[in-house]
Design an enzyme around this catalytic site. Structure first.
Site, PDB file in Angstrom:
ATOM      1  N   SER A 194       1.154  -1.549  -0.743  1.00  0.00           N
ATOM      2  CA  SER A 194       1.720  -1.119   0.538  1.00  0.00           C
ATOM      3  C   SER A 194       1.274  -2.084   1.629  1.00  0.00           C
ATOM      4  O   SER A 194       0.084  -2.420   1.706  1.00  0.00           O
ATOM      5  CB  SER A 194       1.225   0.288   0.853  1.00  0.00           C
ATOM      6  N   HIS A 196       0.986  -1.706   4.952  1.00  0.00           N
ATOM      7  CA  HIS A 196       0.154  -1.283   6.089  1.00  0.00           C
ATOM      8  C   HIS A 196      -1.297  -0.998   5.722  1.00  0.00           C
ATOM      9  O   HIS A 196      -2.103  -0.700   6.588  1.00  0.00           O
ATOM     10  CB  HIS A 196       0.799  -0.107   6.830  1.00  0.00           C
ATOM     11  N   CYS A 321      -2.593  11.371   4.906  1.00  0.00           N
ATOM     12  CA  CYS A 321      -1.342  12.100   4.770  1.00  0.00           C
ATOM     13  C   CYS A 321      -1.575  13.606   4.790  1.00  0.00           C
ATOM     14  O   CYS A 321      -0.695  14.356   5.153  1.00  0.00           O
ATOM     15  CB  CYS A 321      -0.652  11.696   3.471  1.00  0.00           C
TER      16      CYS A 321
HETATM   17  N1  PLP Z   1      -1.016   5.389  -2.667  1.00  0.00           N
HETATM   18  C1  PLP Z   1      -2.217   5.417  -2.084  1.00  0.00           C
HETATM   19  C2  PLP Z   1      -3.437   5.306  -2.932  1.00  0.00           C
HETATM   20  C3  PLP Z   1      -2.316   5.541  -0.692  1.00  0.00           C
HETATM   21  O1  PLP Z   1      -3.513   5.552  -0.123  1.00  0.00           O
HETATM   22  C4  PLP Z   1      -1.130   5.652   0.073  1.00  0.00           C
HETATM   23  C5  PLP Z   1      -1.192   5.855   1.533  1.00  0.00           C
HETATM   24  O2  PLP Z   1      -2.124   6.438   2.059  1.00  0.00           O
HETATM   25  C6  PLP Z   1       0.112   5.596  -0.601  1.00  0.00           C
HETATM   26  C7  PLP Z   1       0.126   5.466  -1.968  1.00  0.00           C
HETATM   27  C8  PLP Z   1       1.397   5.661   0.146  1.00  0.00           C
HETATM   28  O3  PLP Z   1       1.681   4.419   0.746  1.00  0.00           O
HETATM   29  P1  PLP Z   1       2.689   4.341   1.994  1.00  0.00           P
HETATM   30  O4  PLP Z   1       1.965   4.944   3.163  1.00  0.00           O
HETATM   31  O5  PLP Z   1       2.947   2.882   2.173  1.00  0.00           O
HETATM   32  O6  PLP Z   1       3.913   5.086   1.633  1.00  0.00           O
END
Ligand code: PLP
Length: 387
Positions: A194, A196, A321
């Site tokens: 990802s 960001h 999240c």
């Molecule tokens: N996987 C992990 C381990 C993450 O920490 C995150 C985001 O916090 C994601 C997936 C999701 O990524 P994105 O925010 O780019 O959708």
């Protein structure tokens, strides 16, 4: 002063990354599918970024699929590599992007096994072996956990997958840019990153898909990205991800990861030297260099986040999240922490921009804030009185 130690939630876009994407909002606006020079100019930027991401992951450029982020990359891997009747092996500590994609697969007719972790937050490769079935199609185990930073034994799991002839996906969203990644050493067929989380903007990511691996797309439309991800490319985001990958590679060469690790260790040692009834969750596991998850018994993590924020320090209670949710972290619970201890845990995550002065700032704030919150805690005062 404001100090940001929540880089696992998101990272600031580095100035070089912003400079790399800026032209594609302005004079270089072409659609990368157009055959005229405007299109060719942006297509060249997309392909250059693909090369850079491939260099970061040690794969071929043609194996990189650009997505809208880590969530899409995870969903693309899980939905794209399985079908009803398949068995999927994953773990209890995955990000919701994997857990909920697996839940959806289950609702669509797949079977899913969730492997436990030990008290350090690590999956046991023997458990992976034991969970294999004749219809196992996919193993999806993350590389680095977003809450504790624990690095999973992926190479061993990759060997098990290869011996069993099973596909292997890893969510490397919290590992990319922090530790070296080599997809052939891991032995995975798919790997998510990802933007960001590595100083590129939000809403940008990529999935590595090993050559020859059949992947069903999530979207149907144009034949972008070799028909693996339809939709006109987000050229500014792709250029940014490419630049962030280049900077990450340069950072490994300069030893940025070691500097961040030294700052993280100083933060942990400083906190533990000054605060009793506190410890690092999963301290003995191999970890990414930037992450520290600490419990402070008898405090409420959310109250601590707010108190620290008022004084200028941004940290988190767990996965960004699910911030605001009252449920304790599923990761810490899976590691065997009590719900109270999980709720009393804070995540500190450093970034490339973190300075020694910022660590001093955090060290000056955290012990006092813990002490103040504990004074207000009826549970803590009762315990103190008993002693
Ligand atoms: N996987 C992990 C381990 C993450 O920490 C995150 C985001 O916090 C994601 C997936 C999701 O990524 P994105 O925010 O780019 O959708």
């Amino acid at each position: 002063m404001r100090v940001y130690l929540d880089n696992n939630a998101t990272t600031p876009v580095l100035p070089e990354v912003f400079d790399a994407m800026r032209p594609y909002f302005g004079e270089r606006f072409g659609n990368a599918s157009s055959i005229h020079s405007h299109g060719q100019e942006t297509l060249a930027a997309v392909e250059q970024a693909r090369e850079s991401v491939a260099e970061l992951l040690h794969c071929r450029a043609s194996e990189v699929v650009f997505t809208s982020g880590g969530t899409e990359a995870d969903n693309l891997a899980i939905a794209g590599l399985t079908q009803p009747g398949d068995h999927i092996i994953t773990s209890t500590i995955e990000h919701h992007a994997v857990l909920h994609a697996c839940r959806h697969a289950e609702e669509s007719g797949c079977e899913v096994a969730h492997l436990p972790v030990d008290r350090f937050g690590l999956v046991d490769p023997d458990d992976v072996k034991c969970a294999l079935r004749s219809n196992t199609k996919l193993i999806s185990i993350m590389m680095a956990n977003n809450e504790t930073g624990a690095l999973q034994p992926l190479e061993e799991i990759g060997k098990i997958a290869a011996e069993a002839g099973v596909l292997f996906h890893t969510d490397a969203v919290q590992a990319a840019g922090k530790v070296a990644i080599d997809v052939s050493r891991i032995g995975c067929h798919a790997l998510s990153i990802s933007g960001h989380k590595m100083h590129a903007p939000q809403g940008m990511g990529a999935l590595y898909v090993r050559k020859g691996t059949h992947l069903r797309p999530l979207f149907y439309g144009g034949s972008h990205d070799r028909s693996r991800r339809a939709g006109t490319e987000n050229v500014p985001g792709i250029a940014a991800l490419g630049k962030a990958a280049e900077l990450a590679i340069g950072g490994f060469g300069r030893g940025d990861d070691k500097k961040i690790c030294a700052l993280r260790d100083r933060l942990e040692q400083g906190i533990l030297a000054q605060v009793e009834d506190a410890a690092v969750n999963g301290a003995s596991a191999p970890r990414v260099p930037n992450t520290s998850n600490v419990y402070f018994d008898h405090i409420d993590g959310e109250a601590m986040v707010i108190a620290l924020d008022l004084k200028g320090l941004a940290v988190s209670t767990g996965a960004a999240c699910s911030s605001g949710a009252i449920e304790p972290s599923h990761v810490l619970i899976a590691m065997g922490l009590t719900p109270d201890r999980a709720r009393a845990s804070l995540r500190f995550s450093l970034g490339k921009q973190t300075t020694p002065e910022e660590i001093d700032f955090a060290l000056a704030l955290v012990p006092d804030t813990v002490a103040r919150l504990r004074e207000l805690s009826p549970v803590y005062s009762k315990q103190t009185l008993r002693i």
